[in-house]
Design a protein around this motif. Structure first.
Motif, PDB file in Angstrom:
ATOM      1  N   GLY A 104     -84.701 109.849 -35.166  1.00 49.65           N
ATOM      2  CA  GLY A 104     -85.906 110.103 -35.946  1.00 49.65           C
ATOM      3  C   GLY A 104     -87.086 109.241 -35.563  1.00 49.65           C
ATOM      4  N   GLU A 105     -87.165 108.860 -34.289  1.00 47.29           N
ATOM      5  CA  GLU A 105     -88.271 108.043 -33.777  1.00 47.29           C
ATOM      6  C   GLU A 105     -89.123 108.870 -32.814  1.00 47.29           C
ATOM      7  N   LEU A 106     -90.408 108.554 -32.754  1.00 48.04           N
ATOM      8  CA  LEU A 106     -91.304 109.124 -31.752  1.00 48.04           C
ATOM      9  C   LEU A 106     -91.610 108.048 -30.720  1.00 48.04           C
ATOM     10  N   TYR A 107     -91.593 108.443 -29.453  1.00 47.92           N
ATOM     11  CA  TYR A 107     -91.880 107.495 -28.367  1.00 47.92           C
ATOM     12  C   TYR A 107     -93.063 107.996 -27.562  1.00 47.92           C
ATOM     13  N   CYS A 108     -94.072 107.146 -27.419  1.00 49.03           N
ATOM     14  CA  CYS A 108     -95.310 107.519 -26.719  1.00 49.03           C
ATOM     15  C   CYS A 108     -95.677 106.450 -25.706  1.00 49.03           C
ATOM     16  N   VAL A 109     -96.090 106.877 -24.529  1.00 52.31           N
ATOM     17  CA  VAL A 109     -96.599 105.976 -23.500  1.00 52.31           C
ATOM     18  C   VAL A 109     -98.000 106.455 -23.130  1.00 52.31           C
ATOM     19  N   ASP A 110     -98.982 105.558 -23.195  1.00 50.57           N
ATOM     20  CA  ASP A 110    -100.378 105.939 -22.959  1.00 50.57           C
ATOM     21  C   ASP A 110    -101.066 104.991 -21.996  1.00 50.57           C
ATOM     22  N   GLY A 111    -102.152 105.505 -21.414  1.00 52.02           N
ATOM     23  CA  GLY A 111    -102.999 104.698 -20.553  1.00 52.02           C
ATOM     24  C   GLY A 111    -104.122 104.068 -21.354  1.00 52.02           C
ATOM     25  N   THR A 112    -105.153 104.859 -21.707  1.00 51.82           N
ATOM     26  CA  THR A 112    -106.257 104.321 -22.517  1.00 51.82           C
ATOM     27  C   THR A 112    -105.830 104.114 -23.963  1.00 51.82           C
ATOM     28  N   SER A 113    -104.819 104.823 -24.400  1.00 50.67           N
ATOM     29  CA  SER A 113    -104.175 104.636 -25.708  1.00 50.67           C
ATOM     30  C   SER A 113    -104.997 105.121 -26.892  1.00 50.67           C
ATOM     31  N   ASN A 114    -105.983 105.977 -26.651  1.00 46.64           N
ATOM     32  CA  ASN A 114    -106.676 106.588 -27.788  1.00 46.64           C
ATOM     33  C   ASN A 114    -105.719 107.474 -28.586  1.00 46.64           C
ATOM     34  N   CYS A 121     -99.365 104.122 -17.488  1.00 43.26           N
ATOM     35  CA  CYS A 121     -98.425 103.684 -18.524  1.00 43.26           C
ATOM     36  C   CYS A 121     -98.765 102.262 -18.962  1.00 43.26           C
ATOM     37  N   SER A 122     -99.771 102.134 -19.813  1.00 41.17           N
ATOM     38  CA  SER A 122    -100.244 100.813 -20.228  1.00 41.17           C
ATOM     39  C   SER A 122     -99.566 100.320 -21.491  1.00 41.17           C
ATOM     40  N   ASN A 123     -99.395 101.206 -22.459  1.00 42.49           N
ATOM     41  CA  ASN A 123     -98.857 100.802 -23.760  1.00 42.49           C
ATOM     42  C   ASN A 123     -97.757 101.742 -24.201  1.00 42.49           C
ATOM     43  N   MET A 124     -96.668 101.176 -24.680  1.00 41.78           N
ATOM     44  CA  MET A 124     -95.512 101.934 -25.122  1.00 41.78           C
ATOM     45  C   MET A 124     -95.353 101.732 -26.625  1.00 41.78           C
ATOM     46  N   VAL A 125     -95.303 102.833 -27.355  1.00 42.64           N
ATOM     47  CA  VAL A 125     -95.280 102.761 -28.813  1.00 42.64           C
ATOM     48  C   VAL A 125     -94.077 103.525 -29.360  1.00 42.64           C
ATOM     49  N   VAL A 126     -93.346 102.892 -30.252  1.00 38.21           N
ATOM     50  CA  VAL A 126     -92.250 103.535 -30.963  1.00 38.21           C
ATOM     51  C   VAL A 126     -92.667 103.696 -32.420  1.00 38.21           C
ATOM     52  N   MET A 127     -92.614 104.920 -32.914  1.00 39.70           N
ATOM     53  CA  MET A 127     -92.963 105.190 -34.304  1.00 39.70           C
ATOM     54  C   MET A 127     -91.677 105.505 -35.061  1.00 39.70           C
ATOM     55  N   GLY A 128     -91.346 104.645 -35.993  1.00 43.43           N
ATOM     56  CA  GLY A 128     -90.155 104.826 -36.804  1.00 43.43           C
ATOM     57  C   GLY A 128     -90.513 105.242 -38.218  1.00 43.43           C
ATOM     58  N   ARG A 129     -89.886 104.612 -39.199  1.00 45.00           N
ATOM     59  CA  ARG A 129     -90.123 104.994 -40.586  1.00 45.00           C
ATOM     60  C   ARG A 129     -91.576 104.740 -40.973  1.00 45.00           C
ATOM     61  N   GLN A 130     -92.213 105.741 -41.547  1.00 52.05           N
ATOM     62  CA  GLN A 130     -93.619 105.657 -41.895  1.00 52.05           C
ATOM     63  C   GLN A 130     -93.812 105.138 -43.312  1.00 52.05           C
TER      64      GLN A 130
END
Length: 226
Positions: A111-121, A200-209
């Protein structure tokens, strides 16, 4: 698809939706990409302000055409001939949008979302700002664990997006990250200085909101995006 493989897929999707909901993330299943626009029409208020994260999925499902209609006010990051200042301002304006539409690089069965972004907007707006965030993702982005999510980006999402953006990165040439395997030393990143032109500048894991219902995920029963 073979009936048995399809059943395995259905079980994985159902398990993922259940655990997303336990993480205060609304989740639903749509059988086809053609179901995305009707679903959005049913949940988006006419006249609301909409912003977008960079996403091939939005184009493939017809979402871009929908939000450019007169039904909504779109902060259009893709409008032709925007100069860098205008584009930057629209990315900033996205934080005040009623709805932010985007996709994601991977969804774990935990139940996690995983995102990797460059400018990270994209990840910035997903985390804070817009009143509501709706993620649209093809079923193939579901993976068992966070480690699998990282490997998926290294072998599929990052190379494909770098090619789409016409970047001169090692993954464009090899089809996988210069550090292709997730390990304990470089779990979510690559060795320092190994990819100066990477996306691939920033890696974000979104768990329980913390705020139930702000974040929604629509899982589509087709392969969409990267």
């Amino acid at each position: 698809m073979d009936a048995n493989r399809n059943r395995v897929r259905e079980i994985s999707i159902a398990r993922t939706i259940e655990r997303l909901r336990k993480n205060n993330i609304e989740a639903a299943y749509l059988p086809s990409g053609q179901d995305v626009v009707p679903m959005l029409r049913s949940i988006l208020d006419e006249g609301c302000t909409i912003a977008l994260g960079g996403s091939a999925t939005l184009a493939e499902t017809g979402v871009l055409k929908l939000v450019r209609s007169d039904l909504y006010h779109l902060i259009d990051r893709y409008e032709p001939n925007l100069d860098p200042h205008e584009l930057h301002q629209r990315l900033i304006d996205a934080f005040s949008a009623d709805v932010f539409l985007t996709s994601v690089n991977a969804i774990t069965e935990h139940g996690e979302l995983y995102c990797v972004d460059g400018t990270s907007n994209r990840v910035s707006a997903m985390l804070f700002g817009p009143k509501r965030v709706i993620v649209i993702a093809g079923w193939q982005k579901i993976v068992p664990t966070l480690r699998d999510a990282i490997d998926r980006v290294k072998h599929i999402a990052a190379p494909a997006n770098a090619m789409r953006l016409e970047k001169d990165t090692p993954c464009v040439k090899t089809g996988h990250c210069i550090a292709p395997y997730c390990d304990d030393h470089h779990l979510m990143a690559i060795p320092t200085g190994a990819c100066d032109n990477g996306i691939c500048s920033n890696m974000v894991v979104m768990g329980r909101q913390a705020k139930k219902g702000r974040l929604s995920v629509l899982i589509v029963g087709e392969q969409l995006g990267y």
